[in-house]
Motif scaffolding. Structure first.
Motif, PDB file in Angstrom:
ATOM      1  N   LYS A 177      -8.129  26.254   1.162  1.00 32.66           N
ATOM      2  CA  LYS A 177      -8.169  25.193   0.159  1.00 32.66           C
ATOM      3  C   LYS A 177      -7.336  25.550  -1.070  1.00 32.66           C
ATOM      4  N   VAL A 178      -7.377  26.791  -1.500  1.00 31.83           N
ATOM      5  CA  VAL A 178      -6.631  27.197  -2.685  1.00 31.83           C
ATOM      6  C   VAL A 178      -5.133  27.132  -2.417  1.00 31.83           C
ATOM      7  N   VAL A 179      -4.718  27.613  -1.270  1.00 30.84           N
ATOM      8  CA  VAL A 179      -3.293  27.672  -0.957  1.00 30.84           C
ATOM      9  C   VAL A 179      -2.720  26.292  -0.690  1.00 30.84           C
ATOM     10  N   ASP A 180      -3.549  25.363  -0.247  1.00 26.32           N
ATOM     11  CA  ASP A 180      -3.063  24.010   0.029  1.00 26.32           C
ATOM     12  C   ASP A 180      -2.405  23.382  -1.201  1.00 26.32           C
ATOM     13  N   ARG A 181      -2.835  23.773  -2.393  1.00 29.07           N
ATOM     14  CA  ARG A 181      -2.240  23.231  -3.609  1.00 29.07           C
ATOM     15  C   ARG A 181      -0.773  23.616  -3.763  1.00 29.07           C
ATOM     16  N   TYR A 182      -0.408  24.769  -3.215  1.00 22.02           N
ATOM     17  CA  TYR A 182       0.937  25.296  -3.413  1.00 22.02           C
ATOM     18  C   TYR A 182       1.811  25.220  -2.162  1.00 22.02           C
ATOM     19  N   SER A 214       5.707  24.379  -2.412  1.00 26.22           N
ATOM     20  CA  SER A 214       6.661  25.096  -3.254  1.00 26.22           C
ATOM     21  C   SER A 214       7.678  25.829  -2.379  1.00 26.22           C
ATOM     22  N   LYS A 215       8.896  25.941  -2.885  1.00 25.92           N
ATOM     23  CA  LYS A 215       9.984  26.574  -2.129  1.00 25.92           C
ATOM     24  C   LYS A 215       9.671  28.054  -1.854  1.00 25.92           C
ATOM     25  N   HIS A 216       9.140  28.749  -2.858  1.00 27.97           N
ATOM     26  CA  HIS A 216       8.827  30.169  -2.682  1.00 27.97           C
ATOM     27  C   HIS A 216       7.709  30.366  -1.665  1.00 27.97           C
ATOM     28  N   HIS A 217       6.745  29.491  -1.722  1.00 25.19           N
ATOM     29  CA  HIS A 217       5.621  29.569  -0.791  1.00 25.19           C
ATOM     30  C   HIS A 217       6.100  29.394   0.652  1.00 25.19           C
ATOM     31  N   LEU A 218       6.916  28.391   0.863  1.00 21.59           N
ATOM     32  CA  LEU A 218       7.408  28.132   2.218  1.00 21.59           C
ATOM     33  C   LEU A 218       8.276  29.281   2.728  1.00 21.59           C
ATOM     34  N   ALA A 240       8.111  32.481   1.767  1.00 22.70           N
ATOM     35  CA  ALA A 240       7.245  33.635   2.016  1.00 22.70           C
ATOM     36  C   ALA A 240       6.465  33.459   3.322  1.00 22.70           C
ATOM     37  N   LEU A 241       5.956  32.260   3.542  1.00 18.40           N
ATOM     38  CA  LEU A 241       5.214  32.012   4.781  1.00 18.40           C
ATOM     39  C   LEU A 241       6.113  32.165   6.005  1.00 18.40           C
ATOM     40  N   ASP A 242       7.324  31.655   5.907  1.00 18.56           N
ATOM     41  CA  ASP A 242       8.263  31.782   7.016  1.00 18.56           C
ATOM     42  C   ASP A 242       8.547  33.252   7.321  1.00 18.56           C
ATOM     43  N   TRP A 243       8.756  34.038   6.269  1.00 19.62           N
ATOM     44  CA  TRP A 243       9.022  35.470   6.441  1.00 19.62           C
ATOM     45  C   TRP A 243       7.827  36.162   7.089  1.00 19.62           C
ATOM     46  N   LEU A 244       6.621  35.883   6.591  1.00 25.76           N
ATOM     47  CA  LEU A 244       5.423  36.516   7.151  1.00 25.76           C
ATOM     48  C   LEU A 244       5.192  36.114   8.598  1.00 25.76           C
ATOM     49  N   GLU A 245       5.434  34.859   8.918  1.00 25.79           N
ATOM     50  CA  GLU A 245       5.235  34.420  10.295  1.00 25.79           C
ATOM     51  C   GLU A 245       6.240  35.063  11.238  1.00 25.79           C
ATOM     52  N   ARG A 246       7.467  35.301  10.748  1.00 22.78           N
ATOM     53  CA  ARG A 246       8.479  35.956  11.593  1.00 22.78           C
ATOM     54  C   ARG A 246       8.158  37.441  11.783  1.00 22.78           C
ATOM     55  N   ILE A 247       7.755  38.113  10.728  1.00 22.24           N
ATOM     56  CA  ILE A 247       7.489  39.552  10.777  1.00 22.24           C
ATOM     57  C   ILE A 247       6.158  39.842  11.469  1.00 22.24           C
ATOM     58  N   GLY A 248       5.157  39.034  11.184  1.00 20.28           N
ATOM     59  CA  GLY A 248       3.837  39.217  11.782  1.00 20.28           C
ATOM     60  C   GLY A 248       3.069  40.345  11.116  1.00 20.28           C
ATOM     61  N   PRO A 249       2.152  40.982  11.844  1.00 22.55           N
ATOM     62  CA  PRO A 249       1.303  42.026  11.268  1.00 22.55           C
ATOM     63  C   PRO A 249       2.078  43.200  10.664  1.00 22.55           C
ATOM     64  N   LEU A 258      -0.372  40.084  -0.271  1.00 22.52           N
ATOM     65  CA  LEU A 258       0.212  40.057   1.072  1.00 22.52           C
ATOM     66  C   LEU A 258      -0.884  40.126   2.132  1.00 22.52           C
ATOM     67  N   CYS A 259      -1.878  40.990   1.901  1.00 22.87           N
ATOM     68  CA  CYS A 259      -3.010  41.091   2.840  1.00 22.87           C
ATOM     69  C   CYS A 259      -3.781  39.781   2.892  1.00 22.87           C
ATOM     70  N   ALA A 260      -3.958  39.160   1.729  1.00 19.19           N
ATOM     71  CA  ALA A 260      -4.678  37.883   1.687  1.00 19.19           C
ATOM     72  C   ALA A 260      -3.914  36.805   2.453  1.00 19.19           C
ATOM     73  N   VAL A 261      -2.604  36.766   2.270  1.00 15.83           N
ATOM     74  CA  VAL A 261      -1.806  35.757   2.970  1.00 15.83           C
ATOM     75  C   VAL A 261      -1.800  36.026   4.473  1.00 15.83           C
ATOM     76  N   ALA A 262      -1.793  37.309   4.860  1.00 14.15           N
ATOM     77  CA  ALA A 262      -1.854  37.635   6.292  1.00 14.15           C
ATOM     78  C   ALA A 262      -3.148  37.096   6.900  1.00 14.15           C
ATOM     79  N   GLY A 263      -4.242  37.203   6.155  1.00 11.22           N
ATOM     80  CA  GLY A 263      -5.499  36.636   6.632  1.00 11.22           C
ATOM     81  C   GLY A 263      -5.459  35.126   6.667  1.00 11.22           C
TER      82      GLY A 263
END
Length: 156
Positions: free
Chosen positions: A79-84, A87-91, A93-102, A117-122
């Motif tokens: 719910k908290v992240v849905d607000r952001y 944003s260009k930075h958010h998208l 960062a998410l793309d990078w994390l999804e490509r890199i994975g754990p 970073l740990c929170a976003v991974a979760g």
């Protein structure tokens, strides 16, 4: 009480060794609370050089478990992240994390970005156990490198 538990409690007891303090401070510093554990780790090793490896291992365990709690908080924070989410930075960062994975969790040791970073991974629901393993590797390397460098710099 079994003898091994008694021995463990004696090892972790304050103020004899201070390993329990290292654990608690390392745990808390891996959550989103801004606190550094390195001074506590270095202080204990400086006061008792024979505890170098136990201190590194206890700090790694505490910091890794704190990272796991942060991962779990991220999992619960949609719910908290849905607000952001737009944003260009958010998208990016998410793309990078999804490509890199754990493996991105190797960077969990970085000040300022490691804990989020740990929170976003979760939040991305990256697999818990691989994330935890990579967190532990990165955090162990940080404690080992920083403590060894400080002990060498401010040697006995």
């Amino acid at each position: 009480m079994p003898a091994w538990i008694d021995q463990l409690l004696k090892l972790l007891a304050l103020p004899e060794f201070g390993l329990s303090t290292v654990f608690v401070v390392s745990f808390i510093s891996a959550t989103l609370i801004p606190l550094g554990s390195e001074p506590v780790v270095f202080g204990l090793v400086k006061l008792n050089p024979a505890l170098f490896w136990p201190t590194i291992l206890v700090a790694t365990a505490g910091n890794t478990l704190g990272g796991a709690v942060t991962w779990a908080m991220g999992l619960a924070s949609h719910k908290v992240v849905d607000r952001y989410q737009h944003s260009k930075h958010h998208l990016r960062a998410l793309d990078w994390l999804e490509r890199i994975g754990p493996k991105a969790c190797l960077l969990a040791w970085l000040p300022g970005i490691g804990d989020p970073l740990c929170a976003v991974a979760g939040w991305l629901k990256l697999p818990f156990w691989p994330c935890l393993a990579y967190m532990a590797i990165g955090k162990f390397a940080r404690y080992l490198t920083m403590t060894a460098a400080l002990v060498g710099l401010f040697g006995p």
